[in-house]
Design a protein around this motif. Structure first.
Motif, mmCIF file in Angstrom:
data_model
loop_
_atom_site.group_PDB
_atom_site.id
_atom_site.type_symbol
_atom_site.label_atom_id
_atom_site.label_comp_id
_atom_site.label_asym_id
_atom_site.label_seq_id
_atom_site.Cartn_x
_atom_site.Cartn_y
_atom_site.Cartn_z
ATOM 1 N N GLU A 1 -9.403 -0.791 -9.936
ATOM 2 C CA GLU A 1 -10.766 -0.437 -10.345
ATOM 3 C C GLU A 1 -11.751 -0.561 -9.185
ATOM 4 O O GLU A 1 -12.618 0.285 -8.993
ATOM 5 N N LYS A 2 -11.580 -1.614 -8.424
ATOM 6 C CA LYS A 2 -12.427 -1.770 -7.229
ATOM 7 C C LYS A 2 -12.080 -0.697 -6.204
ATOM 8 O O LYS A 2 -12.946 -0.195 -5.489
ATOM 9 N N GLY A 3 -10.809 -0.363 -6.163
ATOM 10 C CA GLY A 3 -10.356 0.655 -5.219
ATOM 11 C C GLY A 3 -10.944 2.026 -5.506
ATOM 12 O O GLY A 3 -11.178 2.815 -4.594
ATOM 13 N N GLU A 4 -11.228 2.283 -6.773
ATOM 14 C CA GLU A 4 -11.837 3.568 -7.132
ATOM 15 C C GLU A 4 -13.200 3.712 -6.459
ATOM 16 O O GLU A 4 -13.579 4.799 -6.020
ATOM 17 N N LYS A 5 -13.921 2.615 -6.360
ATOM 18 C CA LYS A 5 -15.240 2.655 -5.695
ATOM 19 C C LYS A 5 -15.075 2.887 -4.201
ATOM 20 O O LYS A 5 -15.846 3.620 -3.581
ATOM 21 N N VAL A 6 -14.069 2.253 -3.626
ATOM 22 C CA VAL A 6 -13.827 2.440 -2.185
ATOM 23 C C VAL A 6 -13.471 3.901 -1.904
ATOM 24 O O VAL A 6 -13.845 4.457 -0.871
ATOM 25 N N PHE A 7 -12.789 4.514 -2.853
ATOM 26 C CA PHE A 7 -12.345 5.906 -2.650
ATOM 27 C C PHE A 7 -13.515 6.882 -2.490
ATOM 28 O O PHE A 7 -13.336 7.990 -1.974
ATOM 29 N N LYS A 8 -14.712 6.455 -2.894
ATOM 30 C CA LYS A 8 -15.899 7.310 -2.678
ATOM 31 C C LYS A 8 -16.038 7.702 -1.213
ATOM 32 O O LYS A 8 -16.561 8.761 -0.889
ATOM 33 N N ALA B 1 2.196 -0.953 4.230
ATOM 34 C CA ALA B 1 1.973 -1.415 5.602
ATOM 35 C C ALA B 1 1.388 -0.314 6.480
ATOM 36 O O ALA B 1 0.398 -0.539 7.194
ATOM 37 N N SER B 2 1.972 0.879 6.424
ATOM 38 C CA SER B 2 1.482 1.947 7.303
ATOM 39 C C SER B 2 0.106 2.433 6.866
ATOM 40 O O SER B 2 -0.766 2.714 7.695
ATOM 41 N N LEU B 3 -0.127 2.501 5.556
ATOM 42 C CA LEU B 3 -1.456 2.910 5.081
ATOM 43 C C LEU B 3 -2.518 1.895 5.507
ATOM 44 O O LEU B 3 -3.623 2.265 5.902
ATOM 45 N N THR B 4 -2.156 0.615 5.442
ATOM 46 C CA THR B 4 -3.113 -0.422 5.817
ATOM 47 C C THR B 4 -3.519 -0.266 7.283
ATOM 48 O O THR B 4 -4.700 -0.321 7.634
ATOM 49 N N GLU B 5 -2.537 -0.026 8.117
ATOM 50 C CA GLU B 5 -2.828 0.136 9.543
ATOM 51 C C GLU B 5 -3.637 1.410 9.806
ATOM 52 O O GLU B 5 -4.609 1.397 10.562
ATOM 53 N N PHE B 6 -3.223 2.497 9.165
ATOM 54 C CA PHE B 6 -3.898 3.786 9.351
ATOM 55 C C PHE B 6 -5.347 3.714 8.881
ATOM 56 O O PHE B 6 -6.265 4.138 9.595
ATOM 57 N N LEU B 7 -5.566 3.170 7.687
ATOM 58 C CA LEU B 7 -6.911 3.188 7.107
ATOM 59 C C LEU B 7 -7.863 2.223 7.809
ATOM 60 O O LEU B 7 -9.074 2.396 7.748
ATOM 61 N N LEU C 1 -8.005 -0.143 -2.440
ATOM 62 C CA LEU C 1 -7.888 1.309 -2.356
ATOM 63 C C LEU C 1 -6.429 1.754 -2.524
ATOM 64 O O LEU C 1 -6.138 2.716 -3.242
ATOM 65 N N ILE C 2 -5.517 1.066 -1.897
ATOM 66 C CA ILE C 2 -4.097 1.423 -2.016
ATOM 67 C C ILE C 2 -3.638 1.244 -3.471
ATOM 68 O O ILE C 2 -2.894 2.073 -4.002
ATOM 69 N N ALA C 3 -4.115 0.182 -4.126
ATOM 70 C CA ALA C 3 -3.776 -0.019 -5.547
ATOM 71 C C ALA C 3 -4.288 1.157 -6.387
ATOM 72 O O ALA C 3 -3.597 1.634 -7.301
ATOM 73 N N TYR C 4 -5.476 1.635 -6.057
ATOM 74 C CA TYR C 4 -6.037 2.797 -6.776
ATOM 75 C C TYR C 4 -5.189 4.049 -6.522
ATOM 76 O O TYR C 4 -4.800 4.752 -7.458
ATOM 77 N N LEU C 5 -4.879 4.292 -5.259
ATOM 78 C CA LEU C 5 -4.091 5.488 -4.920
ATOM 79 C C LEU C 5 -2.711 5.446 -5.589
ATOM 80 O O LEU C 5 -2.168 6.487 -5.967
ATOM 81 N N ALA C 6 -2.177 4.247 -5.740
ATOM 82 C CA ALA C 6 -0.841 4.093 -6.329
ATOM 83 C C ALA C 6 -0.821 4.462 -7.817
ATOM 84 O O ALA C 6 0.250 4.624 -8.401
#
Ligand code: HEM
Length: 106
Positions: free
Chosen positions: A6-13, A66-72, A98-103
């Motif tokens: 839910e918090k990740g949805e806000k980050v996705f903005k 891991a790779s998404l964390t580094e990339f983002l 954000l990754i939790a939201y994307l998942a």
């Protein structure tokens, strides 16, 4: 994976100017991000990736946590020459959420 979707949805903005997710998502400036967690990088058939990203993809890069964390955190450090014009996210919590939201999108 302890992120809060839910918090990740806000980050996705911060991503929405260029990326879509969910039903009916389309490629825009950036590729569709449905199913991105666990997906091979550069694998959208219709999106025209940079040579830099295509090269990483050819090397076998998979977008996992891991790779998404580094990339983002710093896109242009992780993939030198990427055409993703985004400085990165400074907070580890934002990235995790954000990754939790994307998942949540298949
Ligand atoms: C590529 C995520 C923000 C434009 C990608 C990829 C991911 C991603 C995972 C690789 C996709 C793949 O391999 O199929 C995100 C997230 C963002 C964000 C989570 C927000 C935190 C942005 C923004 C823009 C953008 C703001 C536009 C200003 C692009 C472009 C690519 C890309 C053009 C292709 C890169 C290349 O071919 O080098 N993004 N992105 N993204 N994104 Fe983003």
């Amino acid at each position: 994976a302890n992120g809060d979707a839910e918090k990740g949805e806000k980050v996705f903005k911060k991503c929405k100017a260029c990326h879509q997710v969910g039903e009916g998502a389309k490629n825009r400036v950036g590729p569709i991000l449905n199913g991105i967690v666990g997906k091979a990088a550069g694998s959208d058939e219709e999106f025209k990736y940079s040579d830099a990203l295509a090269e990483k993809a050819a090397e076998g890069l998979v977008w996992d946590e891991a790779s998404l964390t580094e990339f983002l955190a710093k896109p242009k450090n992780f993939i030198k020459g990427t055409k993703m014009s985004f400085a990165g996210l400074r907070k580890d919590d934002d990235i995790e959420n954000l990754i939790a939201y994307l998942a949540t999108f298949e």
